[in-house]
Structure formats: structure tokens, C-alpha cells
Design a protein around this motif. Structure first.
Motif, mmCIF file in Angstrom:
data_model
loop_
_atom_site.group_PDB
_atom_site.id
_atom_site.type_symbol
_atom_site.label_atom_id
_atom_site.label_comp_id
_atom_site.label_asym_id
_atom_site.label_seq_id
_atom_site.Cartn_x
_atom_site.Cartn_y
_atom_site.Cartn_z
ATOM 1 N N GLU A 133 0.835 -1.220 0.000
ATOM 2 C CA GLU A 133 0.000 0.000 0.000
ATOM 3 C C GLU A 133 0.864 1.261 0.000
ATOM 4 O OE1 GLU A 133 -3.707 2.160 2.351
ATOM 5 O OE2 GLU A 133 -2.990 0.210 3.029
ATOM 6 N N LYS A 134 1.955 1.222 0.747
ATOM 7 C CA LYS A 134 2.869 2.363 0.783
ATOM 8 C C LYS A 134 3.413 2.652 -0.613
ATOM 9 C CE LYS A 134 7.146 3.964 2.985
ATOM 10 N NZ LYS A 134 8.243 3.586 3.943
ATOM 11 N N VAL A 161 1.971 1.885 -3.523
ATOM 12 C CA VAL A 161 0.890 2.419 -4.359
ATOM 13 C C VAL A 161 0.702 3.909 -4.105
ATOM 14 C CG1 VAL A 161 -1.597 2.366 -4.770
ATOM 15 C CG2 VAL A 161 -0.327 0.225 -4.573
ATOM 16 N N ARG A 162 0.612 4.288 -2.845
ATOM 17 C CA ARG A 162 0.372 5.691 -2.500
ATOM 18 C C ARG A 162 1.573 6.590 -2.787
ATOM 19 N NH1 ARG A 162 -4.202 6.732 0.424
ATOM 20 N NH2 ARG A 162 -5.362 4.925 1.251
ATOM 21 N N SER A 163 2.732 5.997 -3.011
ATOM 22 C CA SER A 163 3.919 6.809 -3.297
ATOM 23 C C SER A 163 3.889 7.401 -4.704
ATOM 24 C CB SER A 163 5.189 5.965 -3.142
ATOM 25 O OG SER A 163 5.294 5.002 -4.187
ATOM 26 N N GLU A 194 2.814 9.798 -7.323
ATOM 27 C CA GLU A 194 2.235 11.136 -7.317
ATOM 28 C C GLU A 194 2.318 11.748 -8.711
ATOM 29 O OE1 GLU A 194 4.326 13.436 -4.447
ATOM 30 O OE2 GLU A 194 3.531 12.349 -2.713
ATOM 31 N N TRP A 252 -5.127 10.098 -4.071
ATOM 32 C CA TRP A 252 -5.461 8.809 -3.459
ATOM 33 C C TRP A 252 -6.454 9.027 -2.323
ATOM 34 C CZ3 TRP A 252 -4.111 4.774 -6.159
ATOM 35 C CH2 TRP A 252 -2.960 4.815 -6.959
ATOM 36 N N SER A 306 -8.941 3.295 1.611
ATOM 37 C CA SER A 306 -8.603 1.950 1.145
ATOM 38 C C SER A 306 -9.019 0.912 2.179
ATOM 39 C CB SER A 306 -7.095 1.841 0.885
ATOM 40 O OG SER A 306 -6.374 2.002 2.104
ATOM 41 N N ILE A 323 -8.565 0.330 -3.245
ATOM 42 C CA ILE A 323 -8.267 1.721 -2.927
ATOM 43 C C ILE A 323 -9.009 2.664 -3.877
ATOM 44 C CG2 ILE A 323 -6.178 1.720 -4.367
ATOM 45 C CD1 ILE A 323 -4.920 3.587 -2.217
ATOM 46 N N LEU A 378 -9.461 6.385 -5.740
ATOM 47 C CA LEU A 378 -8.679 7.527 -6.197
ATOM 48 C C LEU A 378 -9.552 8.417 -7.067
ATOM 49 C CD1 LEU A 378 -6.591 6.406 -9.246
ATOM 50 C CD2 LEU A 378 -7.599 4.690 -7.752
#
Length: 216
Positions: free
Chosen positions: A149-150, A152-154, A156, A162, A165, A179, A181
Motif C-alpha cells: 500500500e505504501k 501504491v500511494r507513493s 504522485e 489517493w 482503502s 483503494i 482515487l
């Protein structure tokens, strides 16, 4: 039967399937009308074709009807250019025509058309946005879900936000990340975003899929 690839490419640029959010008979109808692997330049169609091909053994059990798919096959595909031309004609013909209009009437008509065009040009354009539910599947039950998950959210970029989730069990102790978005349609390509996630974080991510999408 022939497929209107230009129309299909534009349609699939913001969708995973021909109709709805899961494979259906509409996808089957279009798939069967394509006689060979689509050209690589048709990125959205090629991605869709490979995905639907994986369901080939299940075609008979897929839900829905072929009606939506027929819009992209043969005479069912309406020429986009012709449609746009008709819309343009409707928009321009604001005042009708009169063979007996005098010079003053022509001048007034021209002024009104100019004023309308100026007003339309100055009208601010609202960015089209979509709310997307993305599903991200790990390799197995030993995959570090927190790092997944980290990762994926990284990612930008302009036009991408985002949201919430959750982890959804899919069997054998494995959970997939679901998740939300929000994307600006002109700035963010979902196909490119999915490819980036799967290539940049291949140690954690096995595959991704758009589970739902709704225009704002």
C-alpha cells in the motif's frame, strides 16, 4: 463483420470493459469480431483484448447481452466525425436563414454571432474528473501488505488524489488492496497508472484491475 477500432479505442481509454465493470457478453461480441491481435498502437484495445482473452474458456457463462458490443461492430458504429459535424451545424445555426434579410439584419446577426462566440470562448472549462476503485492483488500471503500500500500511494502526479482503502480477503489467506482515487481525465491515464504500479513495484504487486469508475 468489422470493428470500429477508433471508436473502441476512445471508449476503452477510460473503461476496463465494453459495458459495466465486469466482463460480459458485450465484450465477447466485440472480441469475436476481431480476427487477430490488435495493433500495438491501439494501446487501450490491446490491453482489453489480452484481458478478455483470458476469459475465453468462460465466454458462455459471462452475464449480460451483446447489445452494447454491437455499437462497435459493422454498421452499428456511428461515424464520430459525422456526429460532431451535425452537432457543429446545430450550434452554428442560431438564427436560421432568411433570403430577404436586408443589410441591417445581416449586421445585427453578425454582431450576435460574434458576441455568442466571445462569451463561449471566455467561459471557464471545468476539468472532467472520475472516482475510481482500483483493486491491487499481491503475489501471495507472504507479501508485505503494508509495503504494497505504501508503494501504491507513493505514486504522485498532477490530477491524481489517493483516497480511502481497505483489504478484501480473496481466499487462502490472501488479501487484495481496494483503494479509491480521484483523477482528472485529461491528465491521468488509468492504463499508464496500472502499468507503472505493476512494473515499478513488481516485488509486491501481481496485478491491478479497475473495479468501478464513476464520473464526477
Amino acid at each position: 463483420m468489422s470493428v470500429d477500432f477508433a471508436k473502441l479505442e476512445a471508449h476503452l481509454a477510460t473503461r476496463s470493459y465494453v459495458e459495466g465493470y465486469t466482463p460480459s457478453q458485450a465484450d465477447v461480441a466485440v472480441f469475436k469480431a476481431i480476427t487477430s491481435q490488435p495493433e500495438a498502437t491501439l494501446t487501450s484495445v490491446s490491453r482489453w483484448y489480452k484481458h478478455i482473452k483470458s476469459y475465453e474458456s468462460e465466454f458462455g457463462s459471462l452475464p449480460g447481452s451483446s447489445t452494447a458490443g454491437e455499437a462497435f461492430i459493422g454498421s452499428g458504429a456511428a461515424p464520430a466525425a459525422e456526429k460532431e459535424e451535425e452537432e457543429d451545424d446545430d450550434e452554428i445555426d442560431l438564427f436560421g436563414s432568411d433570403d430577404e434579410e436586408d443589410a441591417e439584419a445581416e449586421r445585427i446577426k453578425a454582431e450576435r454571432v460574434a458576441a455568442y462566440n466571445a462569451k463561449k470562448a471566455n467561459k471557464p472549462k471545468v476539468a472532467a474528473k472520475s472516482v475510481v476503485t482500483l483493486e491491487v492483488k499481491p503475489w501471495d500471503d507472504e507479501t508485505d501488505l503494508a509495503e504494497l500500500e505504501k508503494s501504491v500511494r507513493s505514486v504522485e502526479q498532477d490530477g491524481l488524489v489517493w483516497g480511502a482503502s481497505k483489504w478484501v480477503p480473496i481466499g487462502y489467506g490472501i488479501k487484495k488492496l481496494q483503494i479509491t482515487l480521484v483523477v482528472e481525465d485529461e491528465l491521468v491515464s488509468l492504463d499508464e497508472l496500472q502499468e507503472k504500479l505493476q512494473s515499478d513495484f513488481e516485488d509486491y504487486i501481481q496485478s491491478t484491475d479497475v473495479a468501478a469508475m464513476q464520473k464526477l
